[in-house]
Every structure is written in C-alpha cells, then in structure tokens.
Scaffold this motif. Structure first.
Motif, short mmCIF file in Angstrom:
data_model
loop_
_atom_site.label_atom_id
_atom_site.label_comp_id
_atom_site.label_asym_id
_atom_site.label_seq_id
_atom_site.Cartn_x
_atom_site.Cartn_y
_atom_site.Cartn_z
N ALA A 173 0.87 -1.18 -0.14
CA ALA A 173 0.03 -0.03 -0.01
C ALA A 173 0.88 1.11 -0.01
CB ALA A 173 -0.91 -0.11 1.14
N LYS A 174 1.93 1.04 0.88
CA LYS A 174 2.85 2.25 0.82
C LYS A 174 3.65 2.75 -0.65
CE LYS A 174 4.25 2.38 5.51
NZ LYS A 174 3.54 3.76 5.74
N ILE A 175 4.03 1.45 -1.16
CA ILE A 175 4.59 1.59 -2.75
C ILE A 175 3.57 2.07 -3.77
CG2 ILE A 175 5.60 0.42 -4.53
CD1 ILE A 175 6.79 -1.60 -2.40
N VAL A 176 2.30 1.78 -3.71
CA VAL A 176 1.41 2.09 -4.63
C VAL A 176 0.72 3.38 -4.50
CG1 VAL A 176 1.06 -0.36 -5.50
CG2 VAL A 176 -0.55 0.96 -3.76
N SER A 177 1.05 4.08 -3.59
CA SER A 177 0.74 5.51 -3.22
C SER A 177 1.46 6.45 -4.13
CB SER A 177 1.01 5.78 -1.59
OG SER A 177 2.28 5.97 -1.30
N ASN A 178 2.56 5.95 -4.42
CA ASN A 178 3.35 6.73 -5.63
C ASN A 178 2.70 6.41 -6.99
OD1 ASN A 178 6.09 7.35 -3.92
ND2 ASN A 178 6.03 5.29 -3.45
N ASN A 230 2.34 5.54 -11.06
CA ASN A 230 2.51 4.66 -12.16
C ASN A 230 3.49 3.33 -11.59
OD1 ASN A 230 1.68 6.01 -14.22
ND2 ASN A 230 3.08 7.42 -13.84
N VAL A 231 3.21 2.75 -10.46
CA VAL A 231 3.79 1.52 -10.00
C VAL A 231 2.90 0.11 -9.83
CG1 VAL A 231 3.57 2.37 -7.51
CG2 VAL A 231 5.18 0.62 -8.13
N VAL A 232 3.28 -0.81 -10.14
CA VAL A 232 2.61 -2.12 -9.74
C VAL A 232 3.49 -2.86 -8.90
CG1 VAL A 232 1.83 -4.19 -11.18
CG2 VAL A 232 1.72 -1.96 -12.11
N VAL A 233 2.68 -3.57 -7.83
CA VAL A 233 3.37 -4.55 -6.87
C VAL A 233 2.78 -5.70 -7.05
CG1 VAL A 233 3.52 -4.68 -4.66
CG2 VAL A 233 3.84 -2.63 -5.19
N LEU A 234 3.76 -6.79 -7.19
CA LEU A 234 3.36 -8.09 -7.34
C LEU A 234 4.09 -9.02 -6.14
CD1 LEU A 234 4.01 -8.75 -11.18
CD2 LEU A 234 1.94 -7.99 -10.04
N PHE A 235 3.75 -9.30 -4.88
CA PHE A 235 4.26 -9.86 -3.83
C PHE A 235 3.84 -10.83 -3.64
CE2 PHE A 235 5.60 -5.35 -1.66
CZ PHE A 235 6.76 -5.17 -2.37
N GLY A 236 4.70 -11.80 -2.90
CA GLY A 236 4.26 -13.29 -2.54
C GLY A 236 5.01 -13.52 -1.27
N THR A 237 4.47 -14.36 -0.61
CA THR A 237 5.19 -14.78 0.79
C THR A 237 4.93 -16.34 0.93
OG1 THR A 237 5.65 -14.54 3.26
CG2 THR A 237 3.54 -14.08 2.54
N LYS A 238 5.80 -17.15 1.35
CA LYS A 238 5.67 -18.46 1.63
C LYS A 238 6.31 -18.83 2.83
CE LYS A 238 9.64 -19.71 -1.24
NZ LYS A 238 9.91 -20.42 -2.58
N ASP A 239 5.68 -20.09 3.64
CA ASP A 239 6.19 -20.86 4.39
C ASP A 239 6.29 -22.18 3.97
OD1 ASP A 239 3.69 -21.86 5.09
OD2 ASP A 239 3.26 -20.38 6.53
N ASN A 240 6.28 -23.41 4.74
CA ASN A 240 6.45 -24.78 4.30
C ASN A 240 5.05 -25.15 3.80
OD1 ASN A 240 8.99 -25.05 4.89
ND2 ASN A 240 8.94 -25.61 6.84
N GLU A 241 3.95 -24.62 4.13
CA GLU A 241 2.72 -25.07 4.06
C GLU A 241 1.53 -23.96 3.09
OE1 GLU A 241 0.89 -25.67 7.82
OE2 GLU A 241 2.09 -27.36 8.24
N LYS A 242 1.99 -22.85 3.06
CA LYS A 242 1.12 -21.85 2.35
C LYS A 242 1.96 -20.92 1.76
CE LYS A 242 -3.14 -19.33 3.37
NZ LYS A 242 -3.97 -18.70 4.38
N ALA A 243 1.35 -20.71 0.38
CA ALA A 243 1.83 -19.34 -0.36
C ALA A 243 0.70 -18.44 -0.45
CB ALA A 243 2.05 -19.83 -1.68
N GLN A 244 0.96 -17.15 -0.30
CA GLN A 244 0.03 -15.99 -0.19
C GLN A 244 0.58 -14.92 -1.26
OE1 GLN A 244 0.19 -15.47 4.24
NE2 GLN A 244 -1.79 -15.11 4.06
N ILE A 245 -0.17 -14.08 -1.88
CA ILE A 245 -0.15 -13.24 -2.86
C ILE A 245 -0.85 -11.75 -2.52
CG2 ILE A 245 -0.52 -12.80 -5.36
CD1 ILE A 245 0.07 -15.53 -6.02
N VAL A 246 -0.36 -10.90 -2.77
CA VAL A 246 -0.93 -9.46 -2.93
C VAL A 246 -0.65 -8.74 -4.38
CG1 VAL A 246 0.83 -8.46 -1.70
CG2 VAL A 246 -1.56 -7.52 -1.90
N LEU A 247 -1.31 -8.44 -5.16
CA LEU A 247 -1.18 -7.83 -6.31
C LEU A 247 -1.88 -6.41 -6.19
CD1 LEU A 247 -2.45 -10.51 -9.00
CD2 LEU A 247 -0.18 -10.22 -7.72
#
Length: 401
Positions: free
Chosen positions: A318-323, A325-342
């Motif tokens: 949210a902080k980055i896209v307050s600028n 002309n920017v697109v954010v493709l983030f992901g985080t993972k552990d051994n059991e789950k993958a999570q994405i925010v676009l």
C-alpha cells in the motif's frame, strides 16, 4: 414412592435397598429402589453418583415421587443390594449449597437483595441478586458476614412446619410447592425452603470466597466458591503469585505493582517499536520503488519473501502504490502456504482482481479483491515464484506492449 434417606441422614454414605423395578430406556437402565440416599438432580443442586452393587450410577432424577438411578449395566442382586454414594462429590455439593444459603442471606440482610438465580457448576457457583449496581465494598461486607456465620459454627436444621407455623417463619423466599414443605434453618439466621442436602453445622462449609461479579440487566451475578473448592482456588492463585514474585524479585504483596510497571513499560516499548517499524517500512518501500524496473513509465516490483507476515506485506504494498505509475506483485511463503498480494497505483488501468483470478490456480489459491488490489493464498507453495512471474508477463504483454 422411594423413601428419601438423604433427608433422614445427610451423612449416610452406604446403605442397602431392594430393587423394585428396572426400566430400559435408550440403552440405559433406570433402577427404582425402595429407599435411596442418592440425591436426585433438582433445586439447583446436581445429582449424586455412586454404585448399586457393581453398577455405576451415572445420573439420578425424581419423577412422580420415584427416584430413578441410571446405570449402564443392571444390578444382578435385587434384594438387599449394597449401595454406595460418591461421598467426595456429595460433600462438595453440600458445602456449596449451604454456602449459597449463607451468602444469599447476607446479601438479603445487608442490602435487601433477593437471590433470583442459582447455579451449582462443576467448578464455581453463581447466584443472581436483585442489585443492579454493586460496589467492591458491598461485596466485601457480604463476604465478611457470610464467613462469620460459617466460623460461628451454627447448627443447621430441617423443618417440616404446619401451615400456621410456616406463616410465622421469617422466610427469605416463598416455597415453590404447597405440600411437604421443607425449610432449612441456619440457627435463626436464615430460613429458606429447600429440598437439597446441607451439612449439619455451618463450620463444615469452611470458607466462602467471592471470585468475581458482573452486571446482567437489572441484576448482578456473583461467582464464588466454598470449602475445598475455595482451597483449590487459593492454591493455584498462591502458586501463581509466588512464581511471579520470584520472577520479579519482589515480595508477594508487591507483585501487582511489579506487573503493572512491566505492562506500562511494555506498552511504551511497543509504541516505540511500531514507530521504528513504520520508519523502516518507509525506507524499504522507497528502496523497492527506486530499484524497480521501468516499462513504458510503469515501475513493476516483483518480489517473493520467505515467511514474511502477510499483513505487513499488504502495508508495504500500500505504501509503494501510493506513488504514481507502479505495480506491486508480492508473494510470501512458508512450508505449508503461499500468499499473494497484487496492487497498483490508482491511475494505472489494470484489473488486479481479474489478474489474481488468472494466476491463482497455479498455487491452488483462493481470494479476491477489487480492480486496484487483490490478494489470496494457496497450498502449492513451489509455484509461488512462477505465478508472480506469470502475472508480470501478462502485464507486460497485455497492458504494456
């Protein structure tokens, strides 16, 4: 009708009885004895448990003046069957029930507050009294008076008064039945209609300790313990106080002060930590923004994190896209789950919700959002990187080509 031995001798632990009948209901056996010392559930007091010969009595109830003893296996001996009460359970109920009489009487005498509800649970007892607002000082007065009654070791009697005598008694509450009215008297201190079991001396209650209270509509619910329950309650609390006082290296009387001080310091540290964390996130957002690759004036930030808190990741996006002309493709993972925010800046015309739906099958994911931001998670952790790469390729070919 079953002869009620528990009214003749409340301390009767063992007795013999003849079995009059055994009824089978839903896989259980309901045994009727010619006489019984088992107290049936009623009047706020739980039922007794115990044994009829080798058959364990799980539940006891009264119906049409007959007392039914529910067992899993029917007793084989029908004449002079040996019966035994679970005395530990019974005496606990006796302590708690008489304690309730004493405490209810104290609230009635001190504050004209009637008891309109009573529950004897497995750990605590509660009464509901007709006092909407109550102070700590009033609680302490009622508790003090109650324990004076206990420690004076007053005699407890059971009365079966005739109608004229009943009218003359200063009853704390009116009886719910019209025949065979039984009054429990605490040596001219309290008169209350009751069919339960109680010790013969108030001293056997030991002690009454009020644990907490809460306002419920126009009444107050008082939670308390008596006798052995009060001892158990004191034991675990004393253990905890001693443990805490040792941890803080203070006297047990000063434990609360030490805990409050630590709590206050912890709250201050949490505020300071949050402030520093927010500052770090500002720096991280700027660094990611500055390092992003640019395609036709649009910055694309594509990054996979290991075990990053997802809430924190959403804040960073949210902080980055307050600028602009920017697109954010983030992901985080552990051994059991993958999570994405676009996410994207407001002026960019890319539907991130539709984009998420397009790539989410790669992680076997679920989620959603709106045209500006979408998020979700799935269990195909190994595909997280390729799913974000697919999102970047779609953006480059479909929207920025």
């Amino acid at each position: 009708m079953t002869k009620k031995l528990y009214h003749e001798n409340v301390y009767l632990k063992e007795f013999t009885a003849d079995i009059l009948s055994i009824l089978e209901k839903e896989g259980k056996y309901h045994v009727i004895l010619d006489q019984s010392a088992f107290y049936p559930e009623g009047g706020g007091q739980p039922h007794d448990q115990g044994w009829i010969e080798d058959s364990e009595v799980e539940y006891v109830y009264e119906e049409n003046h007959q007392i039914y003893h529910v067992v899993n296996i029917p007793p084989e001996k029908l004449i002079h069957a040996k019966c035994k009460i679970d005395w530990k359970r019974r005496f606990d109920h006796m302590q708690q029930h008489l304690g309730q009489h004493i405490l209810s009487s104290a609230f009635d005498k001190l504050f004209d507050a009637a008891t309109v509800g009573f529950h004897l649970g497995t750990e605590y007892i509660t009464i509901d009294i007709t006092l909407g607002n109550i102070t700590k000082q009033q609680i302490e007065k009622a508790e003090y008076l109650s324990n004076q009654v206990i420690w004076n070791n007053l005699h407890v009697k059971q009365l079966y008064p005739d109608p004229e005598t009943l009218k003359a008694l200063p009853l704390r509450k009116q009886p719910k039945v019209t025949e065979n009215i039984r009054i429990v008297e605490i040596d001219q201190v309290d008169y209350s209609p009751c069919g339960g079991t109680h010790p013969s001396q108030t001293g056997e209650v030991g002690i009454i300790k009020i644990r907490r209270w809460e306002k419920i509509r126009d009444t107050t619910r008082i939670e308390f313990v008596c006798g052995n329950r009060a001892l158990k309650d004191y034991t675990w609390k004393n253990d905890q106080i001693n443990t805490l006082s040792n941890l803080f290296s203070v006297k047990d009387q000063d434990t609360q002060i030490a805990v409050e001080k630590m709590y206050s310091e912890n709250q201050t540290m949490k505020k300071d930590l949050k402030s520093m964390h927010d500052q770090l996130m500002v720096y991280e957002a700027k660094a990611l923004y500055d390092q992003a690759e640019v395609s036709k004036t649009v910055r694309i930030i594509h990054r996979v994190f290991e075990q990053r808190d997802f809430g924190e990741l959403r804040q960073l996006a949210a902080k980055i896209v307050s600028n602009p002309n920017v697109v954010v493709l983030f992901g985080t993972k552990d051994n059991e789950k993958a999570q994405i925010v676009l996410s994207r800046s407001s002026e960019i015309n890319i539907n991130m919700n539709e984009l998420f739906k397009e790539i989410s099958p790669l992680i076997n994911g679920k989620g959603g959002g709106n045209p500006q931001t979408a998020q979700g998670g799935g269990n195909e952790v190994s595909n997280l990187g390729s799913s974000l790469l697919a999102a970047q390729n779609i953006i480059m070919k479909r929207y920025l080509a």
